[in-house]
Design an enzyme around this catalytic site. Structure first.
Site, short mmCIF file in Angstrom:
data_model
loop_
_atom_site.label_atom_id
_atom_site.label_comp_id
_atom_site.label_asym_id
_atom_site.label_seq_id
_atom_site.Cartn_x
_atom_site.Cartn_y
_atom_site.Cartn_z
N ASN A 126 -4.39 0.85 5.87
CA ASN A 126 -3.56 -0.21 6.10
C ASN A 126 -2.31 0.14 7.06
O ASN A 126 -1.41 -0.91 6.90
CB ASN A 126 -3.18 -0.94 4.79
N ARG A 264 8.76 2.80 0.40
CA ARG A 264 8.77 2.67 -1.16
C ARG A 264 10.16 2.27 -1.65
O ARG A 264 11.10 2.71 -1.17
CB ARG A 264 8.34 4.17 -1.85
N GLN A 293 7.28 -1.31 -10.06
CA GLN A 293 6.44 -2.47 -9.61
C GLN A 293 5.24 -2.57 -10.69
O GLN A 293 4.65 -1.88 -11.50
CB GLN A 293 5.73 -1.94 -8.18
N HIS A 312 4.41 -6.71 -3.32
CA HIS A 312 3.98 -5.68 -2.54
C HIS A 312 2.69 -6.02 -1.94
O HIS A 312 1.43 -5.84 -2.47
CB HIS A 312 3.61 -4.20 -3.33
#
Length: 358
Positions: A126, A264, A293, A312
């Site tokens: 990604n 992050r 998260q 996210h």
């Protein structure tokens, strides 16, 4: 615990986010619980037991029920199952932890190494998705786009309310902290905007590629920071980078800086960022990574001014999902056959951590 075992009746647990009403809206939506990476039929036809859940927190969670006898755990950065030393100790049969995507900091890597676990991710799956998203957020923040959009939704029209803090990207200095796969892709995409590009990394880019991209290397991060109008965080979360951007580090930046962080959330000091946005020292902060998260409802980044935050999502576009689902299937197939993965996919192998996590 052996790194690779022969095929036959493995118990595999996948932890993904729930899609709910969106599950059937796209046949390629495989990165959710309902899509299950598109590998359920393949796994079960080969005699394996595949359990998929989004319930990952606490002793009564669905994940916890399967920890003691699972052989493989698949999780993602987007809905991470935190694989702690305590969980690793309980997981007597666990051999392999796969990250469907990039970034394995939700795993206690030292504990994994000490126990002989193999940890791997789908390197490169990604990177394009995240680099494109970073470029988008830079433009959104520089052009002061969100307040303009909010005006339209509210039925308002106040050009001055937007224009007083809207800028062009051309001529600005953009620095990336980290110039790995994503950082380099971002620099390549910034080149047509005619901005000044800097990068800081522990490893310098190949001189020919550096010249082609047109970015200049900064060995000392503290020297680079005050030069930048825009700073993009592209370094992995390690014990060295955890909380790195605290109040003191932010003070080294130029007043009015824009920060984009799709790396992050825990690399940043949460309250220091919120305070600097509130007093205007940071002109805009954007990203899609939080700690923890999912982010709790009272997370201060939800309410700080001039932010462009989302859940996210940058690395879980449909295109990225198809790539990391394919990568997970390939690694599982190799695992069942006792074959090695591509070298760049390993995060922990035979007790050794990948260099970026050391």
């Amino acid at each position: 615990m052996a790194a690779h075992m022969s095929a036959g009746g493995k118990k595999i647990v996948g932890v993904f986010y729930q899609a709910g009403e969106y599950a059937d809206k796209n046949p390629d939506f495989v990165g959710c619980v309902e899509g299950a990476l598109g590998i359920r039929d393949w796994l079960e036809s080969n005699g394996h037991h595949y359990i998929v859940t989004d319930d990952k927190e606490g002793l009564n969670s669905e994940l916890e029920k399967h920890i003691e006898d699972m052989h493989v755990l698949i999780t993602t950065p987007f809905h991470p199952a935190y694989v702690t030393a305590e969980r690793i100790k309980k997981a007597k049969n666990l051999e392999l932890v796969l990250t469907a995507g990039i970034g394995s900091d939700h795993i206690d890597l030292l504990a994994a190494a000490a126990t002989g676990l193999t940890v791997a991710e789908v390197t490169g799956s990604n990177t394009v998705s995240v680099a494109e998203d970073q470029l988008m957020r830079i433009l959104i923040l520089l052009r002061n786009f969100l307040p303009g959009y909010q005006q339209v939704v509210k039925g308002e029209w106040n050009v001055a309310g937007i224009a007083h803090r809207a800028y062009d990207l051309e001529g600005k200095t953009v620095g990336t902290v980290g110039a790995g796969r994503i950082g380099r892709l971002l620099l390549q995409r910034l080149k047509p905007f005619n901005c000044n590009m800097l990068y800081h990394d522990r490893i310098r880019i190949n001189p020919e590629l550096e010249k082609e991209i047109g970015a200049n290397f900064e060995e000392d991060l503290d020297v680079m920071l005050p030069k930048c109008d825009v700073i993009v965080i592209n370094t992995p979360l390690t014990e060295k980078t955890r909380g790195m951007f605290n109040k003191e580090k932010i003070a080294k930046m130029k007043k009015g800086v824009i920060i984009v962080n799709n790396a992050r959330g825990a690399i940043m000091d949460t309250q220091a960022v919120a305070d600097a946005c509130s007093n205007g020292y940071i002109a805009g902060y954007g990203g899609d990574v939080w700690f923890p998260q999912p982010a709790p409802k009272d997370h201060p980044w939800r309410y700080m001014p001039n932010h462009a935050m989302t859940p996210h999502t940058s690395g879980t576009t449909i295109d990225a999902q198809l790539r990391y689902a394919s990568g997970v299937k390939d690694m599982l197939d190799r695992y069942f056959k006792g074959e090695d993965f591509p070298a760049e996919n390993y995060i922990v192998k035979e007790g050794e951590l990948a260099s970026q996590y050391k």
